[in-house]
Scaffold this motif. Structure first.
Motif, mmCIF file in Angstrom:
data_model
loop_
_atom_site.group_PDB
_atom_site.id
_atom_site.type_symbol
_atom_site.label_atom_id
_atom_site.label_comp_id
_atom_site.label_asym_id
_atom_site.label_seq_id
_atom_site.Cartn_x
_atom_site.Cartn_y
_atom_site.Cartn_z
ATOM 1 N N ALA A 352 0.843 -1.199 0.000
ATOM 2 C CA ALA A 352 0.000 0.000 0.000
ATOM 3 C C ALA A 352 0.878 1.249 0.000
ATOM 4 O O ALA A 352 1.855 1.332 0.750
ATOM 5 C CB ALA A 352 -0.905 0.004 1.217
ATOM 6 N N VAL A 353 0.504 2.197 -0.845
ATOM 7 C CA VAL A 353 1.238 3.460 -0.948
ATOM 8 C C VAL A 353 0.298 4.596 -0.572
ATOM 9 O O VAL A 353 -0.809 4.692 -1.114
ATOM 10 C CB VAL A 353 1.771 3.666 -2.377
ATOM 11 N N PRO A 354 0.693 5.464 0.358
ATOM 12 C CA PRO A 354 -0.180 6.583 0.734
ATOM 13 C C PRO A 354 -0.522 7.460 -0.472
ATOM 14 O O PRO A 354 0.302 7.628 -1.383
ATOM 15 C CB PRO A 354 0.670 7.357 1.754
ATOM 16 N N GLU A 355 -1.709 7.988 -0.454
ATOM 17 C CA GLU A 355 -2.159 8.835 -1.553
ATOM 18 C C GLU A 355 -1.219 10.036 -1.715
ATOM 19 O O GLU A 355 -0.805 10.659 -0.747
ATOM 20 C CB GLU A 355 -3.583 9.324 -1.285
ATOM 21 N N LEU A 409 6.534 -4.335 4.395
ATOM 22 C CA LEU A 409 5.538 -3.617 3.617
ATOM 23 C C LEU A 409 4.522 -4.560 2.989
ATOM 24 O O LEU A 409 3.324 -4.304 2.969
ATOM 25 C CB LEU A 409 6.213 -2.760 2.546
ATOM 26 N N VAL A 410 5.022 -5.676 2.469
ATOM 27 C CA VAL A 410 4.156 -6.648 1.817
ATOM 28 C C VAL A 410 3.252 -7.321 2.854
ATOM 29 O O VAL A 410 2.043 -7.531 2.631
ATOM 30 C CB VAL A 410 4.985 -7.695 1.043
ATOM 31 N N THR A 411 3.814 -7.655 4.013
ATOM 32 C CA THR A 411 3.047 -8.311 5.072
ATOM 33 C C THR A 411 1.926 -7.402 5.586
ATOM 34 O O THR A 411 0.795 -7.858 5.869
ATOM 35 C CB THR A 411 3.958 -8.697 6.248
ATOM 36 N N ASP A 412 2.245 -6.103 5.682
ATOM 37 C CA ASP A 412 1.256 -5.151 6.204
ATOM 38 C C ASP A 412 0.151 -4.838 5.209
ATOM 39 O O ASP A 412 -0.890 -4.270 5.589
ATOM 40 C CB ASP A 412 1.948 -3.843 6.597
ATOM 41 N N HIS A 413 0.368 -5.189 3.941
ATOM 42 C CA HIS A 413 -0.585 -4.822 2.882
ATOM 43 C C HIS A 413 -1.878 -5.640 3.000
ATOM 44 O O HIS A 413 -1.829 -6.842 3.129
ATOM 45 C CB HIS A 413 0.078 -5.053 1.519
#
Length: 413
Positions: A352-355, A409-413
């Motif tokens: 996930a990437v912040p807007e 990052l991938v785990t948190d997605h």
């Protein structure tokens, strides 16, 4: 309130000290630096040889005008021509990569007057490639094949066109009577770490010779060991012979300096050399090639050769590729590049990437929090630009941070 123009979207850290591959911020936190000023600190931070050369020269003579002879400049030019380019030619010293590339563009215009079209009108056009980057002067942004650097600076200068990179057929079809030169990076750094293929580079050189067009190589980010051989084109197609080359970044190890080389090859029936087209009054600089800058660069280039840093660059590239491949992380799509100019492609759908944030810049921010400095190269690529003398232990530590951060990052997605 800052009184500095806000032309940079800065990461939230203020660096105050460096030693080797490490830097420290104003709160005392240390970081592994695999950005190195964007491929500038080729020997790391405050290397003893460079520091000694700067201190000694600063206590002797800082600056004189190019109206007079400068021994350090003469020696640096000799070292570059004889030990690095290894082709007959001459060097002009500037202060940055953008200035060096402007010198190449001016050389192309001079050449176009010396070798005009059949009707006698001068040739002037420079062909470059999409995703290229050649600096932020007006000449540089017009040569750059990225629209974002040109926004708000219209009208653009005439005489530039951009073609698909690694597409030889497109280049052949594009050459026109007014074309004077082709400008390219052996490895596109800012544009995503895109490597010219051997067939493309050889084909470009052949087309330039066929159509009497100059081959200009932008080695601002790639030169002097960053890609292994001290000239990056030799890592790809060593047999080609460029007409001109630009440099900056790593050649000063952190001290501002740029340069461009022009071949001594003949440009007319009288034997007039390309390197003689830029005569007195045609080009100049106040600071370029002063004693302090040249002493610094000599120290850097001597260290690169004496410590055989190109061999370490090649070995570390292989280690990095093997280690990353062993992770088998689907979020990493590929490793592009040559030597220690490497781009790690990301599958941005996996985190996930912040807007409002570009994916690569967002990941660079997370790596910074974990203690690793790296720059992005486009929206979906992370660059690895460690010092040329980086050790196995430093590479291992940096890659461990990289892996843990991406996995998180991938785990948190």
């Amino acid at each position: 309130m800052s009184h500095v123009l806000s032309t940079y979207a800065r990461f939230p850290v203020t660096l105050v000290r460096g030693e080797g591959t490490r830097v420290w911020d104003d709160a005392g936190k240390s970081y592994l630096d695999f950005c190195t000023g964007i491929a500038v600190c080729s020997l790391g931070h405050c290397p003893p040889r460079l520091v000694h050369a700067i201190r000694e020269q600063a206590g002797t003579l800082l600056h004189v005008s190019n109206l007079y002879g400068i021994p350090q400049q003469e020696e640096l030019a000799r070292v570059i021509v004889e030990d690095h380019v290894k082709l007959p030619g001459k060097v002009f010293f500037a202060n940055s990569g953008a200035e060096s590339n402007d010198g190449l563009i001016k050389t192309a215009r001079k050449f176009g007057h010396a070798r005009p079209q059949l009707d006698g009108s001068p040739r002037y056009e420079v062909l470059s490639f999409t995703k290229s980057f050649h600096g932020r002067t007006l000449g540089g942004i017009n040569a750059t094949g990225q629209d974002k650097v040109k926004e708000g600076f219209d009208p653009l200068l005439p005489g530039f066109r951009h073609l698909p990179f690694n597409d030889l057929a497109a280049l052949e079809a594009a050459i026109r009577p007014e074309t004077a030169a082709v400008l390219l990076e052996p490895v596109q750094g800012e544009g995503g770490v895109n490597v010219a293929t051997p067939a493309f580079l050889r084909g470009v050189a052949a087309l330039c010779k066929k159509h009497d067009v100059l081959l200009l190589l932008d080695e601002v980010q790639t030169g002097f060991g960053r890609c292994g051989p001290t000239m990056a084109w030799r890592a790809i197609a060593p047999e080609i012979q460029p007409d001109a080359i630009s440099w900056a970044k790593g050649m000063g190890g952190g001290f501002p300096i740029g340069a461009f080389w022009l071949s001594d090859r003949a440009v007319d029936a009288t034997g007039k050399a390309l390197s003689s087209l830029m005569g007195p009054g045609s080009h100049g600089t106040t600071y370029g090639g002063n004693p302090l800058a040249c002493a610094a660069s000599l120290a850097v280039l001597e260290e690169v050769v004496e410590m055989d840093l190109p061999a370490n660059v090649a070995r570390q590239e292989q280690r990095i590729r093997e280690i990353i491949a062993s992770w088998q992380l689907p979020v990493i799509t590929e490793v592009r590049g040559v030597g220690l100019l490497l781009g790690i492609g990301l599958d941005v759908s996996q985190f996930a990437v912040p807007e409002g944030k570009l994916p690569a810049a967002f990941v660079c921010g997370k790596l910074l929090e974990a203690g690793l400095l790296v720059p992005p190269a486009g929206p979906e690529t992370i660059r690895l630009l460690p010092p040329l003398n980086v050790t196995d232990e430093e590479v291992d530590e940096a890659l461990a941070i990289f892996r843990a951060t991406l996995s998180s990052l991938v785990t948190d997605h």
